[in-house]
Design a protein around this motif. Structure first.
Motif: not given
Length: 601
Positions: A480-484, A529-546
């Motif tokens: 119900a909370l989705g992926l994040v 929100l994580l733009h100051d943490q270079p590791k967390w690109t949009l692609e990495k975020i989507e992978a972490a969600m999926q």
């Protein structure tokens, strides 16, 4: 004795003489020897000599009694001010009870030794006149001008001039203006009502001014009083835009004499006839949805494309489906009196004033009635906006509060609150003991250890109902909370999260949740929100969600304020005003409380 700190150098002989008036000569002094001299100039010269040398006067101002502005005994004024400010009421005020600010009033007068704050030589000071002007104009701040006796100040100024030698007149005027000014400053700074009793979790303590000090050190000495008053108000651009919109709608209301538009039996589409096309065009032009130079056939009854486009614009500003069709709901919104829109803007200004005065970082905001989340850039412009789903109007309302977001969780568990477990899960388990497994739930103990992910026995059901066992939903696309989820710990157990039902974002009214807030673009929000943490690109975020680890927590480098607000009127960056339905019914009790007048609680 009342003295002016700056005597004018450009005076006529008459005013120069008047400015020398004083009552320093005592009855036993040589002043009594002057009895109707034949030559006035000689008499005043003799008077001056006697007072300066026989009576110990030290200036021309102290030397001469009796002409021009009337003198008043300073001790008598001080005594009256002490008496007036020690009471709980001041009868001359529209709202006589001032017990809520009495201590501040007394403190201010004690700091200036109970001398008049607003009167010099029997006249209102420039600061007094500037403050009175602000009180008279307070309607344009979304306030009730009569809360500050706006209509009574002209007569009081006349009475002060006529009775400037009367200690009671001076003291009454001075105390009334001090109380009214403190009320005005407090209402501008923190709003009129305390938000907590109306269910809003916002703390006003950090916003309070030291009113006696602010008044005595800044307002009473200001060369530009309006600039000082402007600094009291919230400095948010949204607040300032709302204030500007209020001026516009006050003007529109004064020139709008239109009658309600008729509501047809069926929805009107482009090409259909509508009996009040001309009146519709007039109203849309008044509200700014139809441009002044748009070509509309005002002589006919055809509902044409220019009108439909204007209706689309109007619908977008009022939380409706923007299809350009003239249906009952659109006409209902078109027929809302402008006085109601003015009240919505005034309510919005009141709620803006409840918010903290400043933030270390610009906040993420969610406006509940507008179903909208906004993220701000450092220059205060909107960096991102997205639709949200909020709590149901019945039983599951999203609360209003301010907290700090501290971390994000990818592929979260949904830990069901006990009230939802008892109201929704337990009845379904009674009917179907295998309900948990079918819906991807599992029962755990208080430490999070899984007790059952399958069939629930009667004994386990009793423990679930009592709260000894908890229920959570396993991570994944069906959660119900989705992926994040975005966490800002709070007493309401409310947070932002994604959703497995994104189709709900296409609805114009979006109150479907149990209280938490579903966001339309969760990956983009996480990336911002994580733009100051270079590791967390949009692609990495989507992978972490999926496909990332379950319940993976990522801390923000710095906490970020999250502000949940309730505004049924909001003004966008382009100046367009958006009005929304009061889905939780919060406006009516607010306006009822405000109607009671000072002192507010």
């Amino acid at each position: 004795m009342l003295r002016s700190s700056n005597a004018s150098s450009a005076t006529t002989p008459e005013t120069s003489l008047s400015n020398r008036i004083a009552h320093q000569c005592e009855p036993h002094s040589a002043c009594l020897f002057l009895n109707r001299p034949a030559n006035t100039a000689t008499a005043y010269a003799l008077l001056l000599i006697f007072c300066l040398f026989a009576s110990g006067c030290h200036s021309l101002r102290e030397a001469l009694p009796g002409m021009g502005s009337k003198n008043v005994d300073p001790e008598a004024v001080a005594d009256r001010l002490r008496t007036l400010t020690s009471a709980e009421t001041l009868a001359v005020l529209h709202w006589a009870n001032f017990d809520d600010c009495r201590q501040n009033v007394q403190s201010m007068y004690e700091s200036i030794h109970y001398t008049p704050a607003w009167v010099r030589e029997g006249q209102a000071t420039p600061q007094a006149l500037a403050v009175i002007s602000a009180l008279e104009d307070s309607q344009h701040k979304g306030l009730n001008a009569e809360d500050y006796d706006a209509s009574q100040w002209p007569a009081r100024l006349v009475a002060l001039k006529a009775g400037s030698g009367n200690a009671d007149t001076v003291a009454q005027f001075d105390a009334a203006l001090t109380i009214s000014t403190m009320r005005y400053l407090s209402n501008l700074r923190t709003g009129r009502l305390n938000p907590k009793p109306v269910g809003f979790g916002i703390d006003l303590n950090q916003k309070h001014y030291d009113l006696p000090q602010f008044l005595s050190q800044l307002v009473l000495t200001a060369s530009n009083v309006q600039e000082v008053l402007n600094e009291v108000e919230p400095q948010y651009l949204g607040y300032k835009r709302t204030e500007t919109a209020l001026q516009t709608y006050l003007t529109l209301a004064a020139q709008d004499h239109s009658q309600p538009l008729p509501v047809p039996l069926q929805t009107v589409h482009i090409g259909d006839t509508y009996s009040s096309v001309a009146q519709l065009g007039q109203r849309l032009r008044l509200l700014g949805d139809l441009s002044q130079n748009a070509a509309v056939n005002s002589d006919g009854t055809a509902y044409d494309k220019p009108l439909a486009d204007a209706v689309k614009h109007f619908q977008a500003r009022h939380g409706l489906n923007s299809d350009g069709e003239l249906d009952k709901e659109t006409l209902r919104q078109l027929n809302v009196p402008l006085s109601v829109r003015i009240t919505q803007l005034e309510d919005a200004l009141e709620r803006w004033r409840w918010l903290p005065p400043d933030y270390p970082r610009l906040p993420v905001t969610v406006n509940i009635p507008g179903f909208m989340l906004r993220v701000f850039s450092d220059d205060h412009t909107i960096a991102m906006r997205m639709n949200v789903v909020v709590g149901k109007a019945f039983q599951h309302q999203t609360p209003v509060f301010v907290k700090e977001m501290k971390y994000i969780i990818f592929r979260p568990y949904w830990n069901l609150p006990l009230d939802i477990i008892r109201a929704e899960i337990v009845p379904k388990l009674r009917k179907n003991p295998g309900y948990l497994a079918r819906k991807g739930f599992e029962a755990t103990d208080q430490s999070g250890k899984v007790v059952s992910g399958g069939t629930v026995s009667a004994a386990m059901l009793a423990q679930i109902q009592s709260g000894k066992l908890l229920v959570r939903q396993k991570p994944g696309p069906s959660n119900a909370l989705g992926l994040v989820k975005f966490m800002f710990p709070n007493e309401f157990d409310v947070y932002l999260h994604s959703t497995p039902t994104p189709q709900l974002f296409n609805r114009s009214r979006r109150d479907f949740s149990h209280g938490c807030i579903r966001v339309e673009k969760p990956a983009e929000l996480a990336a911002w929100l994580l733009h100051d943490q270079p590791k967390w690109t949009l692609e990495k975020i989507e992978a972490a969600m999926q496909s990332g680890p379950n319940n993976q927590q990522v801390n923000l480098t710095r906490p970020l304020p999250v502000v949940i607000v309730y505004l049924t009127a909001i003004v966008e960056e382009n100046g367009e005003v958006y009005f929304y339905d009061d889905i939780y019914g919060n406006d009516a009790p607010l306006n009822e409380s405000l109607s009671h007048g000072q002192p507010y609680h």
